[in-house]
Design a protein around this motif. Structure first.
Motif, PDB file in Angstrom:
ATOM      1  N   ASP A 171       0.857  -1.190   0.000  1.00  0.00           N
ATOM      2  CA  ASP A 171       0.000   0.000   0.000  1.00  0.00           C
ATOM      3  C   ASP A 171       0.892   1.238   0.000  1.00  0.00           C
ATOM      4  OD1 ASP A 171      -2.783   1.291   0.641  1.00  0.00           O
ATOM      5  OD2 ASP A 171      -1.354   2.161   2.082  1.00  0.00           O
ATOM      6  N   ARG A 172       0.641   2.150  -0.916  1.00  0.00           N
ATOM      7  CA  ARG A 172       1.526   3.303  -1.078  1.00  0.00           C
ATOM      8  C   ARG A 172       1.592   4.149   0.192  1.00  0.00           C
ATOM      9  NH1 ARG A 172       3.532   6.573  -5.421  1.00  0.00           N
ATOM     10  NH2 ARG A 172       4.124   8.615  -4.610  1.00  0.00           N
ATOM     11  N   ALA A 173       0.451   4.548   0.698  1.00  0.00           N
ATOM     12  CA  ALA A 173       0.432   5.439   1.861  1.00  0.00           C
ATOM     13  C   ALA A 173       1.116   4.790   3.058  1.00  0.00           C
ATOM     14  CB  ALA A 173      -1.004   5.819   2.207  1.00  0.00           C
ATOM     15  N   GLU A 174       0.874   3.500   3.235  1.00  0.00           N
ATOM     16  CA  GLU A 174       1.445   2.792   4.385  1.00  0.00           C
ATOM     17  C   GLU A 174       2.961   2.700   4.270  1.00  0.00           C
ATOM     18  OE1 GLU A 174       0.794  -1.447   6.801  1.00  0.00           O
ATOM     19  OE2 GLU A 174      -0.313  -1.032   4.949  1.00  0.00           O
ATOM     20  N   LYS A 175       3.455   2.342   3.075  1.00  0.00           N
ATOM     21  CA  LYS A 175       4.901   2.207   2.887  1.00  0.00           C
ATOM     22  C   LYS A 175       5.602   3.553   3.038  1.00  0.00           C
ATOM     23  CE  LYS A 175       8.537   0.698  -0.301  1.00  0.00           C
ATOM     24  NZ  LYS A 175       8.886  -0.010  -1.546  1.00  0.00           N
ATOM     25  N   VAL A 176       5.076   4.581   2.402  1.00  0.00           N
ATOM     26  CA  VAL A 176       5.711   5.901   2.467  1.00  0.00           C
ATOM     27  C   VAL A 176       5.774   6.395   3.904  1.00  0.00           C
ATOM     28  CG1 VAL A 176       5.487   8.334   1.809  1.00  0.00           C
ATOM     29  CG2 VAL A 176       5.149   6.540   0.094  1.00  0.00           C
ATOM     30  N   ALA A 177       4.678   6.241   4.637  1.00  0.00           N
ATOM     31  CA  ALA A 177       4.646   6.700   6.030  1.00  0.00           C
ATOM     32  C   ALA A 177       5.639   5.927   6.892  1.00  0.00           C
ATOM     33  CB  ALA A 177       3.230   6.559   6.585  1.00  0.00           C
ATOM     34  N   ALA A 178       5.699   4.611   6.701  1.00  0.00           N
ATOM     35  CA  ALA A 178       6.569   3.777   7.532  1.00  0.00           C
ATOM     36  C   ALA A 178       8.046   4.063   7.249  1.00  0.00           C
ATOM     37  CB  ALA A 178       6.263   2.303   7.284  1.00  0.00           C
ATOM     38  N   VAL A 179       8.411   4.150   5.983  1.00  0.00           N
ATOM     39  CA  VAL A 179       9.810   4.395   5.636  1.00  0.00           C
ATOM     40  C   VAL A 179      10.225   5.800   6.059  1.00  0.00           C
ATOM     41  CG1 VAL A 179      11.473   4.564   3.736  1.00  0.00           C
ATOM     42  CG2 VAL A 179       9.810   2.689   3.783  1.00  0.00           C
ATOM     43  N   THR A 180       9.334   6.757   5.921  1.00  0.00           N
ATOM     44  CA  THR A 180       9.629   8.127   6.351  1.00  0.00           C
ATOM     45  C   THR A 180       9.922   8.162   7.847  1.00  0.00           C
ATOM     46  OG1 THR A 180       8.266   9.088   4.606  1.00  0.00           O
ATOM     47  CG2 THR A 180       8.747  10.492   6.498  1.00  0.00           C
ATOM     48  N   GLU A 181       9.150   7.422   8.625  1.00  0.00           N
ATOM     49  CA  GLU A 181       9.385   7.357  10.063  1.00  0.00           C
ATOM     50  C   GLU A 181      10.758   6.757  10.382  1.00  0.00           C
ATOM     51  OE1 GLU A 181       7.867   8.236  13.007  1.00  0.00           O
ATOM     52  OE2 GLU A 181       6.741   9.553  11.665  1.00  0.00           O
ATOM     53  N   ILE A 182      11.150   5.750   9.627  1.00  0.00           N
ATOM     54  CA  ILE A 182      12.473   5.146   9.832  1.00  0.00           C
ATOM     55  C   ILE A 182      13.565   6.164   9.514  1.00  0.00           C
ATOM     56  CG2 ILE A 182      14.065   3.365   9.004  1.00  0.00           C
ATOM     57  CD1 ILE A 182      11.551   1.588   8.535  1.00  0.00           C
ATOM     58  N   TYR A 183      13.388   6.911   8.435  1.00  0.00           N
ATOM     59  CA  TYR A 183      14.355   7.956   8.088  1.00  0.00           C
ATOM     60  C   TYR A 183      14.506   8.953   9.231  1.00  0.00           C
ATOM     61  CZ  TYR A 183      14.217   6.611   3.090  1.00  0.00           C
ATOM     62  OH  TYR A 183      14.328   5.953   1.895  1.00  0.00           O
ATOM     63  N   THR A 184      13.387   9.365   9.776  1.00  0.00           N
ATOM     64  CA  THR A 184      13.413  10.372  10.836  1.00  0.00           C
ATOM     65  C   THR A 184      14.075   9.822  12.098  1.00  0.00           C
ATOM     66  OG1 THR A 184      11.384  11.377   9.942  1.00  0.00           O
ATOM     67  CG2 THR A 184      12.004  11.952  12.203  1.00  0.00           C
ATOM     68  N   ARG A 185      13.680   8.619  12.488  1.00  0.00           N
ATOM     69  CA  ARG A 185      14.241   8.019  13.702  1.00  0.00           C
ATOM     70  C   ARG A 185      15.737   7.750  13.553  1.00  0.00           C
ATOM     71  NH1 ARG A 185       9.372   4.883  13.770  1.00  0.00           N
ATOM     72  NH2 ARG A 185      10.471   3.095  12.862  1.00  0.00           N
ATOM     73  N   SER A 186      16.189   7.422  12.354  1.00  0.00           N
ATOM     74  CA  SER A 186      17.599   7.090  12.126  1.00  0.00           C
ATOM     75  C   SER A 186      18.481   8.327  11.994  1.00  0.00           C
ATOM     76  CB  SER A 186      17.734   6.236  10.860  1.00  0.00           C
ATOM     77  OG  SER A 186      16.991   5.045  10.969  1.00  0.00           O
ATOM     78  N   GLY A 187      17.876   9.515  11.964  1.00  0.00           N
ATOM     79  CA  GLY A 187      18.649  10.740  11.838  1.00  0.00           C
ATOM     80  C   GLY A 187      19.035  11.088  10.411  1.00  0.00           C
ATOM     81  N   VAL A 188      18.434  10.394   9.440  1.00  0.00           N
ATOM     82  CA  VAL A 188      18.790  10.607   8.038  1.00  0.00           C
ATOM     83  C   VAL A 188      18.400  12.006   7.572  1.00  0.00           C
ATOM     84  CG1 VAL A 188      18.286   9.859   5.671  1.00  0.00           C
ATOM     85  CG2 VAL A 188      18.715   8.154   7.460  1.00  0.00           C
TER      86      VAL A 188
END
Length: 325
Positions: free
Chosen positions: A264-281
């Motif tokens: 699902d596009r919305a689900e994947k984009v939201a989840a990966v974005t959160e990982i980026y933010t948490r990882s400090g990217v």
């Protein structure tokens, strides 16, 4: 006299609007006219004119090469959109969606030839030098696009490899635009190379900003769907650094999304974005953008142009780095 970027932009827009396309065959030329009518930032042709005036008040001699640079840039976008399966460009359907992939490829080919014809209208005295730079730059861009394609099947792309890829695919054309203007303006060989380097460094910052905006931008102002790179698993700076920095469950989750079929596009984009933010990217990307911009401005100070011209380029850099699209 060097004007503001927006004044050069107006001159470029007028010149692009004045392009005459043959009436037939419509299937070849209508997609080109459509593409060129969509606007865009027109950064590269404006830099041609700005650099030409910075060194010799010769922007009137640089109009045709500037249009050629813009045609070439848009040719690359037509083909990139087919390869990336992009549906939207500048808020409108891409050519391969509005027509079809074959049309986008063939009209892109025609744009390449048109671009070369316009570049060849550089003043006779410098035309061989300009054409050599243009042709070398074109080959570098194709090399960068191939690296980008190669990276799609790899998960071990390094930051250094990525920076080299975007240098080839994006930055060298900004450097080329600056240097073509400098050559037409009568710059010394040393200053022509310095302003090329300025454009190249700004180009690196520009592409990293694009990577950032594709994740964190506003879809209404960005001009295309947010998260396209995430959905296509594009090896952007963001994803490469996330592979490196994500720990534990975040790394497991990230790999799960990379390998997911038809997510699902919305689900994947939201989840990966959160990982980026948490990882400090996100923070690291912002730091890299600031560093390349600072390096570009340092090079600018070494160029033998007057303070008004330098200020015009500084203002341009500020505008580019504060953009939202």
């Amino acid at each position: 006299m060097v004007w503001s970027f927006n004044e050069y932009l107006d001159k470029v827009n007028d010149a692009v609007a004045g392009i005459c396309y043959p009436d037939e065959p419509k299937g070849l030329y209508e997609p080109i006219a459509y593409t060129m009518s969509l606007g865009g930032k027109r950064i590269r042709p404006s830099l041609v004119l700005m650099a030409s005036d910075a060194f010799g008040n010769n922007s009137h001699k640089a109009i045709a090469p500037a249009v050629g640079i813009e045609l070439f840039h848009n040719f690359t976008l037509l083909h990139d959109d087919v390869m990336d399966r992009a549906d939207v460009r500048r808020g409108k359907p891409t050519v391969h969606m509005k027509w079809n992939a074959n049309t986008a490829i063939l009209s892109g080919d025609a744009m390449l030839t048109m671009a070369t014809q316009y570049i060849a209208k550089a003043p006779v005295a410098v035309m061989p030098e300009v054409m050599k730079l243009y042709n070398n730059t074109a080959m570098e861009i194709y090399e960068g696009q191939q690296y980008d394609v190669d990276f799609e099947s790899r998960i071990d792309v390094t930051e250094a490899e990525y920076i080299n890829m975007i240098r080839l695919k994006t930055s060298v054309l900004l450097g080329c635009a600056c240097k073509i203007g400098a050559i037409i303006g009568g710059a010394s060989a040393e200053d022509a190379m310095r302003i090329y380097r300025f454009g190249e460094l700004i180009g690196l910052a520009f592409q990293l900003q694009d990577d950032l905006l594709d994740v964190y931008g506003d879809e209404k102002t960005f001009g295309k769907a947010i998260g396209g790179d995430i959905m296509n698993n594009k090896k952007t700076f963001m994803l490469i650094k996330a592979f490196e920095l994500a720990q534990g469950q975040d790394h497991i989750e990230l790999m799960g999304w990379i390998n997911a079929e038809n997510p699902d596009r919305a689900e994947k984009v939201a989840a990966v974005t959160e990982i980026y933010t948490r990882s400090g990217v996100k923070k690291i990307a912002e730091e890299r953008i600031a560093r390349y911009t600072k390096d570009a401005l340092t090079v600018l100070e070494e160029i033998s142009i007057d303070d008004d011209a330098k200020e015009a380029f500084r203002s341009f850099a500020d505008m580019l780095m504060s953009r939202t699209k």
